[in-house]
Design an enzyme around this catalytic site. Structure first.
Site, short mmCIF file in Angstrom:
data_model
loop_
_atom_site.label_atom_id
_atom_site.label_comp_id
_atom_site.label_asym_id
_atom_site.label_seq_id
_atom_site.Cartn_x
_atom_site.Cartn_y
_atom_site.Cartn_z
N ARG A 27 12.02 -20.47 -6.51
CA ARG A 27 12.15 -21.87 -6.95
C ARG A 27 12.16 -22.81 -5.73
O ARG A 27 11.18 -23.46 -5.44
CB ARG A 27 13.44 -22.01 -7.81
CG ARG A 27 13.55 -23.31 -8.58
CD ARG A 27 13.99 -24.49 -7.76
NE ARG A 27 15.28 -24.30 -7.08
CZ ARG A 27 15.76 -25.16 -6.19
NH1 ARG A 27 15.10 -26.25 -5.86
NH2 ARG A 27 16.91 -24.91 -5.56
N ASP A 28 13.24 -22.80 -4.98
CA ASP A 28 13.33 -23.72 -3.84
C ASP A 28 12.23 -23.39 -2.82
O ASP A 28 11.66 -24.27 -2.19
CB ASP A 28 14.71 -23.58 -3.18
CG ASP A 28 15.14 -24.83 -2.43
OD1 ASP A 28 14.27 -25.67 -2.15
OD2 ASP A 28 16.33 -24.96 -2.13
N HIS A 219 24.57 -23.50 0.08
CA HIS A 219 23.09 -23.57 0.01
C HIS A 219 22.63 -24.28 1.28
O HIS A 219 22.72 -25.50 1.38
CB HIS A 219 22.72 -24.35 -1.26
CG HIS A 219 21.26 -24.59 -1.48
ND1 HIS A 219 20.52 -23.92 -2.44
CD2 HIS A 219 20.39 -25.46 -0.91
CE1 HIS A 219 19.28 -24.36 -2.45
NE2 HIS A 219 19.17 -25.29 -1.52
N HIS A 221 19.81 -25.15 4.04
CA HIS A 221 18.46 -25.19 4.61
C HIS A 221 18.61 -25.08 6.12
O HIS A 221 19.63 -25.48 6.69
CB HIS A 221 17.75 -26.49 4.19
CG HIS A 221 17.31 -26.46 2.75
ND1 HIS A 221 16.04 -26.09 2.38
CD2 HIS A 221 17.99 -26.68 1.61
CE1 HIS A 221 15.95 -26.12 1.05
NE2 HIS A 221 17.12 -26.47 0.56
N CYS A 252 12.55 -29.24 0.22
CA CYS A 252 12.64 -30.08 -0.98
C CYS A 252 11.57 -31.15 -0.88
O CYS A 252 11.46 -31.83 0.13
CB CYS A 252 14.03 -30.72 -1.08
SG CYS A 252 14.16 -31.85 -2.49
N ASN A 261 15.24 -22.65 3.06
CA ASN A 261 16.62 -22.15 3.09
C ASN A 261 16.73 -21.08 4.16
O ASN A 261 15.72 -20.53 4.60
CB ASN A 261 16.97 -21.49 1.76
CG ASN A 261 17.10 -22.50 0.65
OD1 ASN A 261 16.11 -22.86 0.04
ND2 ASN A 261 18.29 -22.97 0.42
P1 HMG Z 1 12.02 -39.78 -14.96
O1 HMG Z 1 10.63 -40.25 -14.62
O2 HMG Z 1 13.12 -40.65 -14.54
O3 HMG Z 1 12.25 -39.49 -16.48
O4 HMG Z 1 12.19 -38.33 -14.40
P2 HMG Z 1 11.49 -39.69 -17.77
O5 HMG Z 1 12.41 -39.15 -18.81
O6 HMG Z 1 11.04 -41.13 -17.89
O7 HMG Z 1 10.19 -38.73 -17.72
C1 HMG Z 1 9.03 -39.01 -16.95
C2 HMG Z 1 7.94 -38.05 -17.33
O8 HMG Z 1 8.34 -36.70 -17.07
C3 HMG Z 1 7.60 -38.08 -18.81
O9 HMG Z 1 6.24 -37.74 -18.94
C4 HMG Z 1 8.44 -36.98 -19.38
O10 HMG Z 1 7.93 -36.46 -20.56
C5 HMG Z 1 8.37 -35.95 -18.27
P3 HMG Z 1 5.11 -38.83 -19.28
O11 HMG Z 1 5.59 -39.50 -20.53
O12 HMG Z 1 5.11 -39.76 -18.09
O13 HMG Z 1 3.86 -38.03 -19.42
N1 HMG Z 1 9.56 -35.09 -18.23
C6 HMG Z 1 9.53 -33.76 -18.22
N2 HMG Z 1 8.53 -32.87 -18.29
C7 HMG Z 1 8.87 -31.56 -18.28
N3 HMG Z 1 10.14 -31.12 -18.20
C8 HMG Z 1 11.16 -31.98 -18.13
C9 HMG Z 1 10.88 -33.35 -18.15
N4 HMG Z 1 11.65 -34.45 -18.09
C10 HMG Z 1 10.83 -35.50 -18.13
N5 HMG Z 1 12.41 -31.52 -18.04
C11 HMG Z 1 13.24 -36.26 -13.84
C12 HMG Z 1 13.45 -37.70 -14.33
C13 HMG Z 1 14.58 -35.72 -13.42
C14 HMG Z 1 12.66 -35.46 -15.00
C15 HMG Z 1 12.26 -36.28 -12.65
O14 HMG Z 1 12.78 -37.16 -11.71
C16 HMG Z 1 12.05 -34.93 -12.05
O15 HMG Z 1 11.51 -34.03 -12.68
N6 HMG Z 1 12.41 -34.79 -10.78
C17 HMG Z 1 12.20 -33.50 -10.10
C18 HMG Z 1 13.25 -33.30 -9.13
C19 HMG Z 1 13.12 -31.93 -8.53
O16 HMG Z 1 12.72 -30.97 -9.17
N7 HMG Z 1 13.49 -31.84 -7.24
C20 HMG Z 1 13.51 -30.58 -6.56
C21 HMG Z 1 14.59 -29.69 -7.08
S1 HMG Z 1 16.21 -30.17 -6.53
C22 HMG Z 1 16.34 -29.43 -4.96
O17 HMG Z 1 15.40 -28.87 -4.47
C23 HMG Z 1 17.66 -29.49 -4.29
C24 HMG Z 1 18.40 -28.14 -4.30
O18 HMG Z 1 17.61 -27.12 -3.75
C25 HMG Z 1 19.69 -28.28 -3.51
C26 HMG Z 1 19.41 -28.87 -2.10
O19 HMG Z 1 18.80 -28.22 -1.28
O20 HMG Z 1 19.78 -30.03 -1.95
C27 HMG Z 1 18.80 -27.74 -5.73
MG MG Z 2 17.42 -26.69 -1.66
#
Ligand code: HMG
Ligand code: MG
Length: 315
Positions: A27-28, A219, A221, A252, A261
Site C-alpha cells: 500500500r504505502d 510508522h 519514513h 506519500c 518507509n
Molecule cells: P474529496 O474530493 O474531498 O471527496 O475526496 P468527494 O467525496 O467529493 O469525492 C471526490 C471523488 O472521489 C468523487 O468522484 C467520488 O465518487 C470519489 P467523482 O464524482 O469526482 O467522479 N471518491 C471515491 N472513489 C473511490 N473510493 C472512495 C472514494 N471517495 C470518494 N473511497 C478523499 C476525499 C479522502 C476521498 C480523497 O481526498 C482521497 O481519496 N484522498 C487520497 C488520500 C490518500 O490516499 N493518501 C495516501 C494515503 S495516506 C498516507 O500515505 C499516510 C500514511 O502512510 C501515514 C503517513 O506516512 O503519514 C497512512
Molecule cells: Mg506512510
C-alpha cells in the site's frame, strides 16, 4: 552460536521481546508509483510476504482513484490474494464509500487516516482535522458493527511538509480524538521522516498517557535516514508495533520528496541483532525485496537487503 547470538549473550536490553511488524509495502510502498503496477504483481507481492511469515499486511487502499490512481484496483487485489488463517489483511478507508468497499472485499482491518497538521489534512484528504473526525465517526461506528478491527493513522506526527513543526500537543489531541472514536490501534506516523530519537520518545510517551502503549504503532519514513534510530528510541520507551515496507518502497503522494518507509529487511536485521522475535523469515523477505525491485525497475532501497544479496552472490 552465530555471531549475532554471541553479541546477545548475557545482555538484557530491557527492550520488548517481540515486535509486531505491519508490512505496508503493497500500500504505502506502491501508492506513489506513477507507472501502474499490474494487479497480478500486487497480488503476488502480498502472497509472497505472507509466505515469508508476515501476519499483518496493508493490502489495499479504497481511496479516490482520481487522487491515487495506483490503488484503483484494490478490490481486484483483495479478491485475488490467497487468504491465510491468522493473517490480517488491512485496507485504508477515508470515508464511508471506502469502508463499504473494504467490507465487500473482506478486509480484516480498516484504517482511517488523519493528520496532526491542518495543512497536511487539507492536502491529503481535502478537509480540516475537525471535518475529518466528523467524516471518520460513521466509518468507525460501522466498522465496529461489522466486527472489523479499526486502526487510525496520524500523519505528520513529527513535522509537516507544508506547515513545518508540529507540536506534541497536536499529536496527543489526535490520539484522544481517535481513541474516542473507538480505535483499536493508533499509528504515530513520520510522513516525511524528519523526527529524531528524543522527539520520538517524547511523542510516544505523551501518546501513551492517552492510549495503551501496546496498541500504539510507529510508522517511520526514512527520508532523513533516521528511521532505524527512531525505532530503537521507540523500543526503549516500550513501543512494540512497527510498520515497514519491503525493499524500502514508497512515499506519500501528498508529501513531495518523502521517501519510503523503513525497509522491512533493515528492520528485521536490526531486530534479529537485538534478539527480538517477529516470526518473519529475513532471508525470504530479502528475496522478495529483490524480486519486487526488479519488477518495478527500481533500485532496491533496503540496505541489509542489498548486502545480503551481495553476500549470497559471493558464497
Ligand atoms: P474529496 O474530493 O474531498 O471527496 O475526496 P468527494 O467525496 O467529493 O469525492 C471526490 C471523488 O472521489 C468523487 O468522484 C467520488 O465518487 C470519489 P467523482 O464524482 O469526482 O467522479 N471518491 C471515491 N472513489 C473511490 N473510493 C472512495 C472514494 N471517495 C470518494 N473511497 C478523499 C476525499 C479522502 C476521498 C480523497 O481526498 C482521497 O481519496 N484522498 C487520497 C488520500 C490518500 O490516499 N493518501 C495516501 C494515503 S495516506 C498516507 O500515505 C499516510 C500514511 O502512510 C501515514 C503517513 O506516512 O503519514 C497512512
Ligand atoms: Mg506512510
Amino acid at each position: 552460536m552465530n555471531q549475532q547470538e554471541s553479541w546477545r549473550e548475557g545482555m538484557d536490553s530491557g527492550l520488548p521481546k517481540r515486535v509486531h511488524l505491519v508490512e505496508v509495502g503493497p500500500r504505502d510502498g506502491l501508492q506513489a508509483e506513477s507507472t501502474f503496477i499490474p494487479t497480478d504483481t500486487k497480488i503476488e507481492l502480498v502472497n509472497r510476504l505472507v509466505g515469508a511469515g508476515v501476519r499483518r499486511i496493508e493490502a489495499a487502499s479504497f481511496v479516490s482513484p482520481k487522487w491515487i490512481p495506483q490503488m484503483a484496483d484494490g478490490a481486484a487485489v483483495m479478491a485475488g490474494i490467497d487468504r491465510e488463517a491468522g493473517v490480517s489483511y488491512a485496507a485504508l478507508t477515508p470515508n464511508m464509500r471506502g469502508l463499504e468497499a473494504a467490507i465487500e472485499s473482506k478486509a480484516d482491518e480498516v484504517v482511517i487516516f488523519g493528520a496532526a497538521s491542518e495543512a497536511f489534512s487539507l492536502r491529503n484528504i481535502n478537509c480540516s482535522i475537525t471535518e475529518s473526525i466528523e467524516r471518520f465517526s460513521p466509518v468507525a461506528r460501522m466498522a465496529k458493527t461489522a466486527g472489523l478491527r479499526l486502526r487510525a493513522s496520524i500523519s505528520c506526527s513529527f513535522g509537516c511538509p507544508y506547515q513545518g513543526p508540529v507540536s506534541v500537543d497536536a499529536v496527543v489531541d489526535m490520539v484522544r480524538r481517535f481513541r474516542d472514536l473507538g480505535c483499536d490501534e493508533i499509528d504515530i506516523a513520520d510522513t516525511i521522516g524528519v523526527g529524531t530519537v528524543h522527539q520520538v520518545q517524547r511523542v510516544v510517551q505523551a501518546a501513551s498517557r492517552e492510549f495503551p502503549l501496546a496498541s500504539l504503532a510507529g510508522h517511520f519514513h526514512d527520508t532523513y535516514g533516521q528511521a532505524l534510530a527512531n525505532i530503537v528510541g521507540a523500543l526503549q520507551v516500550g513501543m512494540s508495533i512497527f510498520h515497514a515496507s519491503v525493499g524500502g518502497l514508497g512515499g506519500c503522494p501528498y508529501a513531495k520528496g518523502a521517501t519510503g518507509n523503513v525497509a522491512t529487511e533493515d528492520l528485521l536485521y536490526l531486530l534479529d541483532g537485538l534478539g527480538i522475535e517477529t516470526g518473519i523469515d529475513l532471508d525470504a523477505v530479502v528475496s522478495i525485496g529483490d524480486w519486487v525491485s526488479q519488477q518495478m525497475s527500481r533500485e532496491n532501497g533496503a540496505r541489509a537487503g542489498k548486502a545480503l544479496i551481495a553476500r549470497r552472490a559471493r558464497n
